[in-house]
Design a protein around this motif. Structure first.
Motif, PDB file in Angstrom:
ATOM      1  N   ASP A 264       0.817  -1.283  -0.097  1.00 39.33           N
ATOM      2  CA  ASP A 264      -0.043  -0.018   0.076  1.00 39.33           C
ATOM      3  C   ASP A 264       0.818   1.394   0.075  1.00 39.33           C
ATOM      4  OD1 ASP A 264      -2.285  -1.457   0.313  1.00 39.33           O
ATOM      5  OD2 ASP A 264      -2.229  -1.779   2.348  1.00 39.33           O
ATOM      6  N   GLY A 265       2.145   1.345  -0.007  1.00 42.02           N
ATOM      7  CA  GLY A 265       2.941   2.280  -0.077  1.00 42.02           C
ATOM      8  C   GLY A 265       3.250   2.941   1.259  1.00 42.02           C
ATOM      9  N   LYS A 266       2.962   2.073   2.580  1.00 42.60           N
ATOM     10  CA  LYS A 266       3.533   2.492   3.671  1.00 42.60           C
ATOM     11  C   LYS A 266       4.717   1.837   4.019  1.00 42.60           C
ATOM     12  CE  LYS A 266       1.387   2.858   8.376  1.00 42.60           C
ATOM     13  NZ  LYS A 266       0.482   2.299   9.260  1.00 42.60           N
ATOM     14  N   SER A 304      15.960   3.919  -2.190  1.00 42.11           N
ATOM     15  CA  SER A 304      14.668   3.209  -1.545  1.00 42.11           C
ATOM     16  C   SER A 304      13.758   3.232  -2.704  1.00 42.11           C
ATOM     17  CB  SER A 304      14.181   3.990  -0.561  1.00 42.11           C
ATOM     18  OG  SER A 304      15.053   4.134   0.716  1.00 42.11           O
ATOM     19  N   LYS A 305      13.947   2.390  -3.994  1.00 40.40           N
ATOM     20  CA  LYS A 305      13.281   2.333  -5.042  1.00 40.40           C
ATOM     21  C   LYS A 305      12.265   0.963  -4.741  1.00 40.40           C
ATOM     22  CE  LYS A 305      16.364   4.400  -8.072  1.00 40.40           C
ATOM     23  NZ  LYS A 305      17.303   4.277  -9.444  1.00 40.40           N
ATOM     24  N   SER A 306      11.113   0.957  -5.465  1.00 35.86           N
ATOM     25  CA  SER A 306      10.317   0.081  -5.630  1.00 35.86           C
ATOM     26  C   SER A 306       9.366   0.058  -6.737  1.00 35.86           C
ATOM     27  CB  SER A 306       9.276   0.055  -4.271  1.00 35.86           C
ATOM     28  OG  SER A 306       8.285   1.111  -4.055  1.00 35.86           O
ATOM     29  N   ASP A 523       4.102  11.835   0.027  1.00 39.72           N
ATOM     30  CA  ASP A 523       3.669  10.541  -0.785  1.00 39.72           C
ATOM     31  C   ASP A 523       3.584   9.496   0.385  1.00 39.72           C
ATOM     32  OD1 ASP A 523       4.148  12.065  -2.961  1.00 39.72           O
ATOM     33  OD2 ASP A 523       6.176  11.109  -3.395  1.00 39.72           O
ATOM     34  N   VAL A 524       4.200   9.509   1.428  1.00 40.07           N
ATOM     35  CA  VAL A 524       4.330   8.336   2.590  1.00 40.07           C
ATOM     36  C   VAL A 524       4.211   9.091   3.877  1.00 40.07           C
ATOM     37  CG1 VAL A 524       5.629   6.554   3.345  1.00 40.07           C
ATOM     38  CG2 VAL A 524       6.062   7.201   1.296  1.00 40.07           C
TER      39      VAL A 524
END
Length: 567
Positions: A264-266, A304-306, A523-524
């Motif tokens: 969920d991007g957390k 910190s890429k995803s 964003d987070v």
């Protein structure tokens, strides 16, 4: 295949970095009841053993210059550990045509162990400078938002100064300042003639006991670290109370590699390298506070890429690494024959300036935007490494005549250093180098840096001002600079002033900024950045006091969000 060792415990917060921003976050969050893990890339610091506060120069190998003089690059072996321009196995690069110098400190407390302790508030106009001159951007917060936190920080760490009502540098909560020295009174007299504001300086050094810390005993060696904790460092003033809560777990030798996120991007935790074991480990946490220093934090976010964050964590705006600035710096010195006949004497004082010149031309049209302040010092401080270098360059000699000239000149120089505001420009930023990794396999930063005409004109004005002050004092201005060459008007290389900020700036618009006004990532929502990276501008004030005030404010906001269950 190597296995990642995962901690079974989940902390409320994982803090990365233990300097001004990370140490402040650790203190506020743990005292607020949250469990925190703090990752520090360096070792612990033991002041009684590590600080060389009372060591005589002749007790150090090569009088503190190090083998072959190499320690002089890092301010000599007397500097409180453990800072360096270059760390073996941990490189950084500069793009062709750029030259950026990055000073890093791998130790608990970071650069607060040896910084100059100059503690200046940003002024109200510094938060809205675009509104005034159209350059750069305004902050999403105001001086009024941050002022209560300046009060808290000054009251807690102890800052000496005097209330002067100078618009460019707001007054604060001050301890009594130390008395001016002879050379400072000379400079003050000349400044009064020239209409240059010259007032007691504002340093995070105790002149009275605060929270059980002893006042300064005037050994004058603050740069070596302070065994009595009379001057501020995160390692001695912020980390100990956090540890006393029982809520802080300190993990040293931990090089953060990546902030991890769920589907969920957390953010869920941090992957780090245990430097001693040379293995990868993981800390789980409900929120992450990034405070590794402005450029190191940008590096971590970019790495910190995803699939959700292909350009790096919290970087949908593309602003991570951008808007990098350092203070504009140029320096000079004068020789004063009238001091040759000064009787040998000691003077009480801290290891720093007792007076300084805040920006005084804020009410007129100048050749450049914004402004600068001037730091100065001289007189009969303890002879340091290379103190008579200039004399040996200017004239030959050896034996008794050389010693006699050294004694004659000792204490007759006064140096001046300008520190001014750089306007962010598109040619100055940091990014991940596509080809270079450090010894842990983590991609390193590549710097792009360029001074604009704004900064060059500031450096020119600094040099003209220094000469004017010296000559008004009856001295000889000795510094020679040129309008040509790589560093016109003596402007320092990018990074050399060690005030780099702005690589994850705050802003109201998520399309052009990384963080909101509480240092929270757009964003987070459970990631915060509390070092120099959030700063929108880099005014003519040293940034550390503002970093701590922002960190205190962000930490209180995080505490409130955690209590509401929103983090």
């Amino acid at each position: 295949m190597a296995q990642v060792q995962r901690s079974p415990k989940q902390y409320d917060v994982c803090i990365i970095g233990s300097g001004a921003g990370g140490g402040m976050a650790a203190k506020v969050l743990t005292e607020g009841g949250l469990s925190c893990a703090l990752l520090e890339a360096g070792p612990e610091v033991h002041p009684e053993k590590d600080f060389k506060m009372l060591m005589w120069p002749y007790e150090a190998p090569h009088r503190g210059a190090g083998v072959g003089g190499r320690a002089r690059e890092n301010f000599g072996e007397f500097l409180a550990p453990n800072g360096a321009w270059h760390i073996e196995g941990e490189p950084y690069t500069s793009a062709p045509g750029s030259d950026f110098q990055w000073f890093r400190s791998r130790i608990v407390g970071g650069r607060t162990n040896h910084w100059g302790r100059i503690a200046l508030r940003f002024a109200p106009i510094d938060f809205k400078s675009k509104t005034r001159d159209g350059l750069g951007d305004d902050w999403p917060i105001t001086y009024e938002d941050l002022s209560p936190y300046y009060d808290k920080v000054e009251s807690y760490i102890g800052v000496f100064g005097s209330k002067e009502n100078v618009p460019s540098v707001p007054d604060g909560v001050f301890l009594p300042p130390p008395k001016p020295r002879c050379t400072e009174l000379m400079v003050k007299k000349a400044c009064d003639k020239l209409g240059i504001t010259c007032i007691p300086s504002r340093l995070a050094i105790l002149t009275k006991s605060v929270n059980g810390r002893l006042p300064c005993h005037y050994c004058g060696q603050c740069g070596r670290g302070c065994i009595t904790a009379s001057n501020f460092s995160s390692s001695q003033v912020l980390i100990p109370p956090a540890m006393k809560t029982g809520k802080l777990t300190m993990i040293t030798g931990a090089m953060a590699r990546e902030i991890l996120v769920d589907k969920d991007g957390k953010a869920t935790g941090v992957s780090y390298i245990d430097k001693a074991a040379r293995s990868e480990k993981r800390i789980n946490a409900r929120a992450i506070v990034v405070a590794a220093s402005a450029c190191e934090s940008a590096r971590l976010l970019l790495n910190s890429k995803s699939s959700l964050f292909p350009a790096g964590l919290a970087n949908s705006s593309g602003a991570v690494g951008k808007y990098l600035t350092d203070s504009v710096g140029s320096s000079g010195y004068g020789y004063f024959p009238q001091l040759e006949k000064m009787p040998p004497h000691n003077h009480d004082g801290v290891g720093g300036m007792h007076m300084y010149m805040p920006w005084w031309k804020f009410d007129r049209q100048n050749d450049f935007p914004r402004g600068y302040h001037i730091e100065f010092g001289g007189g009969r401080e303890m002879p340091g490494v290379g103190m008579f270098n200039g004399m040996n360059r200017d004239e030959e000699g050896y034996g008794l005549p050389l010693k006699q000239r050294a004694r004659k000149q000792y204490g007759c120089h006064i140096g001046f250093a300008g520190r001014g505001e750089m306007i962010p420009n598109p040619d100055t930023y940091c990014e991940i180098d596509p080809d270079v990794v450090d010894q842990w396999g983590i991609p390193v930063l590549r710097f792009h840096f360029k001074w604009s005409d704004y900064e060059l004109l500031q450096a020119k004005d600094m040099q003209e001002t220094f000469r004017s002050i010296v000559e008004t004092m009856g001295g000889e201005y000795k510094t020679k600079t040129s309008i040509h060459g790589e560093y016109p008007f003596g402007i320092e290389e990018g990074g050399k002033i060690i005030h780099e900020v702005g690589t994850a700036r705050m802003g109201a618009d998520p399309k052009t900024s990384v963080l909101n006004g509480f240092c929270q990532a757009h964003d987070v929502k459970n990631v915060f950045v509390t070092d120099g990276a959030p700063l929108v501008t880099n005014p003519d004030k040293n940034p550390t006091l503002t970093i701590m005030a922002l960190a205190w404010r962000a930490s209180e906001y995080l505490l409130d969000e955690a209590r509401k269950g929103d983090i």
